[in-house]
Design a protein around this motif. Sequence first.
Motif, PDB file in Angstrom:
ATOM      1  N   THR A  10       0.843  -1.186   0.000  1.00 42.84           N
ATOM      2  CA  THR A  10       0.000   0.000   0.000  1.00 42.84           C
ATOM      3  C   THR A  10       0.878   1.236   0.000  1.00 42.84           C
ATOM      4  N   ARG A  11       0.289   2.332  -0.382  1.00 40.67           N
ATOM      5  CA  ARG A  11       0.999   3.600  -0.451  1.00 40.67           C
ATOM      6  C   ARG A  11       0.891   4.298   0.905  1.00 40.67           C
ATOM      7  N   HIS A  12       1.974   4.875   1.362  1.00 39.36           N
ATOM      8  CA  HIS A  12       1.971   5.614   2.619  1.00 39.36           C
ATOM      9  C   HIS A  12       1.080   6.842   2.464  1.00 39.36           C
ATOM     10  N   PRO A  13       0.313   7.199   3.490  1.00 43.50           N
ATOM     11  CA  PRO A  13      -0.591   8.350   3.387  1.00 43.50           C
ATOM     12  C   PRO A  13       0.118   9.653   3.023  1.00 43.50           C
ATOM     13  N   LEU A  14       1.338   9.850   3.509  1.00 43.17           N
ATOM     14  CA  LEU A  14       2.035  11.092   3.160  1.00 43.17           C
ATOM     15  C   LEU A  14       2.429  11.130   1.686  1.00 43.17           C
ATOM     16  N   GLN A  47     -12.294  20.414   3.350  1.00 44.96           N
ATOM     17  CA  GLN A  47     -11.902  19.035   3.070  1.00 44.96           C
ATOM     18  C   GLN A  47     -10.591  18.683   3.761  1.00 44.96           C
ATOM     19  N   ALA A  48      -9.640  19.624   3.748  1.00 41.31           N
ATOM     20  CA  ALA A  48      -8.348  19.356   4.383  1.00 41.31           C
ATOM     21  C   ALA A  48      -8.513  19.127   5.878  1.00 41.31           C
ATOM     22  N   SER A  49      -9.359  19.915   6.510  1.00 39.87           N
ATOM     23  CA  SER A  49      -9.557  19.730   7.942  1.00 39.87           C
ATOM     24  C   SER A  49     -10.245  18.395   8.233  1.00 39.87           C
ATOM     25  N   SER A  50     -11.126  17.961   7.331  1.00 41.84           N
ATOM     26  CA  SER A  50     -11.769  16.658   7.507  1.00 41.84           C
ATOM     27  C   SER A  50     -10.752  15.530   7.379  1.00 41.84           C
ATOM     28  N   GLY A  86      -8.585  15.399  10.407  1.00 43.04           N
ATOM     29  CA  GLY A  86      -9.336  14.791  11.496  1.00 43.04           C
ATOM     30  C   GLY A  86      -9.374  13.278  11.409  1.00 43.04           C
ATOM     31  N   MET A  87      -9.526  12.755  10.178  1.00 38.53           N
ATOM     32  CA  MET A  87      -9.555  11.295  10.005  1.00 38.53           C
ATOM     33  C   MET A  87      -8.173  10.675  10.229  1.00 38.53           C
TER      34      MET A  87
END
Length: 69
Positions: free
Chosen positions: A29-33, A59-62, A65-66
Amino acid sequence: MAQTSGRRVLRAQGRRVPAALAGRQSAGTRHPLVAVAMVLPLAIVLAVVFGGWEAVLTQASSVVGMLGR
């Protein structure tokens, strides 16, 4: 058929066929960063072109948050 014979030639010569050419998905899988680094430039361009800074910030704040969970 030509693709298959080309792969056979590469294998016969002792070369490995890259997974992308062999039609297989790469494992892992790809790293989130890394995903963020890939998407961020396009998001900035779209926000500038369409003037959607408020939507981008929402959207960025959502997403933050996730990821923080």
